[in-house]
Design an enzyme around this catalytic site. Structure first.
Site, PDB file in Angstrom:
ATOM      1  N   ASN A 123       0.965  -1.297  -0.110  1.00 49.36           N
ATOM      2  CA  ASN A 123       0.183   0.020   0.012  1.00 49.36           C
ATOM      3  C   ASN A 123       0.983   1.340   0.054  1.00 49.36           C
ATOM      4  O   ASN A 123       1.937   1.239   0.832  1.00 49.36           O
ATOM      5  CB  ASN A 123      -0.963   0.013   1.297  1.00 49.36           C
ATOM      6  CG  ASN A 123      -1.860  -1.162   1.257  1.00 49.36           C
ATOM      7  OD1 ASN A 123      -2.190  -1.802   0.076  1.00 49.36           O
ATOM      8  ND2 ASN A 123      -2.325  -1.388   2.403  1.00 49.36           N
ATOM      9  N   HIS A 135       5.616  -0.559  -2.788  1.00 48.76           N
ATOM     10  CA  HIS A 135       5.138   0.106  -3.890  1.00 48.76           C
ATOM     11  C   HIS A 135       5.514   1.639  -3.592  1.00 48.76           C
ATOM     12  O   HIS A 135       4.784   2.601  -4.456  1.00 48.76           O
ATOM     13  CB  HIS A 135       3.889  -0.240  -4.470  1.00 48.76           C
ATOM     14  CG  HIS A 135       3.944  -1.787  -4.670  1.00 48.76           C
ATOM     15  ND1 HIS A 135       2.690  -2.324  -4.657  1.00 48.76           N
ATOM     16  CD2 HIS A 135       4.606  -2.554  -5.271  1.00 48.76           C
ATOM     17  CE1 HIS A 135       2.832  -3.630  -5.361  1.00 48.76           C
ATOM     18  NE2 HIS A 135       4.033  -3.873  -5.451  1.00 48.76           N
ATOM     19  N   THR A 183      -4.748  -8.877   0.361  1.00 48.06           N
ATOM     20  CA  THR A 183      -4.081  -8.741  -0.979  1.00 48.06           C
ATOM     21  C   THR A 183      -4.586 -10.087  -1.698  1.00 48.06           C
ATOM     22  O   THR A 183      -4.951 -10.984  -1.348  1.00 48.06           O
ATOM     23  CB  THR A 183      -2.464  -8.663  -0.855  1.00 48.06           C
ATOM     24  OG1 THR A 183      -1.928  -8.734  -2.139  1.00 48.06           O
ATOM     25  CG2 THR A 183      -1.784 -10.135  -0.190  1.00 48.06           C
TER      26      THR A 183
HETATM   27  P1  OAD Z   1      -6.259  -5.825  -4.659  1.00 48.68           P
HETATM   28  O1  OAD Z   1      -7.333  -4.876  -4.839  1.00 48.68           O
HETATM   29  O2  OAD Z   1      -5.962  -6.581  -5.884  1.00 48.68           O
HETATM   30  O3  OAD Z   1      -6.765  -6.833  -3.480  1.00 48.68           O
HETATM   31  C1  OAD Z   1      -7.374  -6.516  -2.515  1.00 48.68           C
HETATM   32  C2  OAD Z   1      -7.732  -7.790  -1.417  1.00 48.68           C
HETATM   33  O4  OAD Z   1      -8.262  -7.296  -0.313  1.00 48.68           O
HETATM   34  C3  OAD Z   1      -8.937  -8.621  -2.302  1.00 48.68           C
HETATM   35  O5  OAD Z   1      -8.246  -9.952  -2.196  1.00 48.68           O
HETATM   36  C4  OAD Z   1      -9.903  -8.473  -1.318  1.00 48.68           C
HETATM   37  O6  OAD Z   1     -10.893  -9.841  -1.179  1.00 48.68           O
HETATM   38  C5  OAD Z   1      -9.546  -8.187  -0.041  1.00 48.68           C
HETATM   39  N1  OAD Z   1     -10.426  -7.649   0.849  1.00 48.68           N
HETATM   40  C6  OAD Z   1     -11.210  -6.445   0.492  1.00 48.68           C
HETATM   41  N2  OAD Z   1     -11.528  -6.138   1.886  1.00 48.68           N
HETATM   42  C7  OAD Z   1     -11.125  -6.769   3.043  1.00 48.68           C
HETATM   43  C8  OAD Z   1     -11.114  -6.799   4.267  1.00 48.68           C
HETATM   44  N3  OAD Z   1     -11.939  -5.592   4.969  1.00 48.68           N
HETATM   45  N4  OAD Z   1     -10.394  -7.498   5.204  1.00 48.68           N
HETATM   46  C9  OAD Z   1      -9.771  -8.458   4.434  1.00 48.68           C
HETATM   47  N5  OAD Z   1      -9.602  -8.489   2.902  1.00 48.68           N
HETATM   48  C10 OAD Z   1     -10.199  -7.630   2.363  1.00 48.68           C
HETATM   49  O7  OAD Z   1      -5.273  -4.855  -3.891  1.00 48.68           O
HETATM   50  P2  OAD Z   1      -3.575  -5.618  -3.703  1.00 48.68           P
HETATM   51  O8  OAD Z   1      -3.466  -7.161  -3.805  1.00 48.68           O
HETATM   52  O9  OAD Z   1      -3.069  -4.680  -2.809  1.00 48.68           O
HETATM   53  O10 OAD Z   1       0.027  -1.930  -7.299  1.00 48.68           O
HETATM   54  O11 OAD Z   1      -2.974  -4.987  -5.007  1.00 48.68           O
HETATM   55  C11 OAD Z   1      -1.670  -5.198  -5.307  1.00 48.68           C
HETATM   56  C12 OAD Z   1      -1.180  -4.079  -6.150  1.00 48.68           C
HETATM   57  O12 OAD Z   1      -2.077  -4.013  -7.470  1.00 48.68           O
HETATM   58  C13 OAD Z   1      -1.286  -2.642  -5.451  1.00 48.68           C
HETATM   59  O13 OAD Z   1      -0.186  -2.353  -4.780  1.00 48.68           O
HETATM   60  C14 OAD Z   1      -1.143  -1.892  -6.881  1.00 48.68           C
HETATM   61  C15 OAD Z   1      -2.174  -2.358  -7.699  1.00 48.68           C
HETATM   62  O14 OAD Z   1      -2.037  -2.259  -8.979  1.00 48.68           O
HETATM   63  C16 OAD Z   1       0.843  -0.601  -7.537  1.00 48.68           C
HETATM   64  O15 OAD Z   1       0.179   0.211  -7.516  1.00 48.68           O
HETATM   65  C17 OAD Z   1       2.398  -1.092  -7.940  1.00 48.68           C
END
Ligand code: OAD
Length: 250
Positions: A101, A118, A188
């Site tokens: 994040n 990131h 994630t």
């Molecule tokens: P994502 O938006 O891909 O995934 C978010 C995750 O959080 C999903 O698996 C949801 O199911 C979960 N989620 C949502 N609400 C939740 C809660 N209250 N408790 C637990 N889990 C929950 O986000 P990231 O995996 O962070 O990169 O995405 C990775 C990267 O993709 C980011 O850092 C960004 C993006 O492109 C860059 O900016 C380089």
């Protein structure tokens, strides 16, 4: 959500923990995730906003987007999920918090050491001379900020598509994953590498891998245990078990 006896026992003794967080941990603060319902990348095209060529083509558009996200972040607060890791840092002798994040909410919650793979949306630097710039704001007068030292374009200090991650942070994260007893993958989707490789590395090196997520992800099949639910509820519960077993609950 059921916490296994294996995990309860581990929480009560563990001395080395590595955590990877993603956008989901900030969802309960009101920050949109990238994928899934309401995800940022459903509405916007990453290639138009989060890459260097796009920035050089239209720095004003990219700054509008980051300025908008910064404004949203000013109005949100860290949630109990972030706070749980502040407490874990105090309880666990070898604790490493790695995040994808850029929202700065782990630091705002009080975590003192955060490996930001990131970048951080609150920092900026000059694309020409690399000088860091503090207090960069865009406004009607300054739509594209310029470097005070050389006049070059200032960009947000975030990793864009196609760019390298900060090597020192990545190395440190891998080392922590390789030596930890317990690894938590929190909020994630586990689709963006190399970050997603960190929990997998921890598991392969012998750690017990726990996924905390509201849904199944690409990392689920690698995990020893899946805790399905909101991180703002589950993480304080894990901390409560850690404190209780260490005789530290007030
Ligand atoms: P994502 O938006 O891909 O995934 C978010 C995750 O959080 C999903 O698996 C949801 O199911 C979960 N989620 C949502 N609400 C939740 C809660 N209250 N408790 C637990 N889990 C929950 O986000 P990231 O995996 O962070 O990169 O995405 C990775 C990267 O993709 C980011 O850092 C960004 C993006 O492109 C860059 O900016 C380089």
């Amino acid at each position: 959500m059921t916490i296994s006896q294996t995990l309860r026992t581990l929480l009560s003794t563990v001395r080395s923990v590595c955590v990877l967080t993603g956008a989901g941990i900030s969802a309960e603060s009101g920050v949109a995730t990238f994928r899934g319902d309401g995800g940022i990348w459903n509405k916007l095209r990453p290639e138009e906003l989060a890459n260097f060529d796009a920035f050089m083509r239209n720095p004003q558009l990219v700054w509008e987007w980051y300025s908008y996200r910064r404004t949203i972040l000013q109005d949100v607060r860290p949630n109990p999920g972030h706070t749980a890791f502040v407490r874990m840092e105090q309880l666990i002798p070898d604790f490493t918090l790695v995040t994808q994040n850029v929202d700065n909410l782990h630091r705002r919650a009080g975590s003192s050491r955060v490996l930001e793979l990131h970048g951080n949306i609150e920092r900026s630097y000059c694309v020409s001379c690399g000088t860091f710039a503090n207090d960069v704001h865009v406004s009607d007068e300054v739509q594209v900020p310029r470097c005070a030292a050389c006049g070059g374009l200032i960009r947000p200090d975030v990793v864009w598509f196609g760019e390298m991650l900060p090597q020192d942070e990545l190395d440190e994260a891998h080392e922590a994953a390789g030596r930890c007893e317990l690894c938590l993958s929190v909020g994630t989707s586990g689709v963006v590498y190399p970050a997603a490789g960190i929990p997998i590395h921890a598991r392969q090196a012998g750690a017990y891998l726990v996924e905390v997520n509201t849904e199944e992800t690409d990392l689920s099949r690698h995990a020893n245990e899946l805790l399905r639910g909101a991180s703002g509820t589950i993480l304080p519960e894990l901390v409560r078990i850690m404190e209780e077993s260490r005789g530290m609950n007030a």
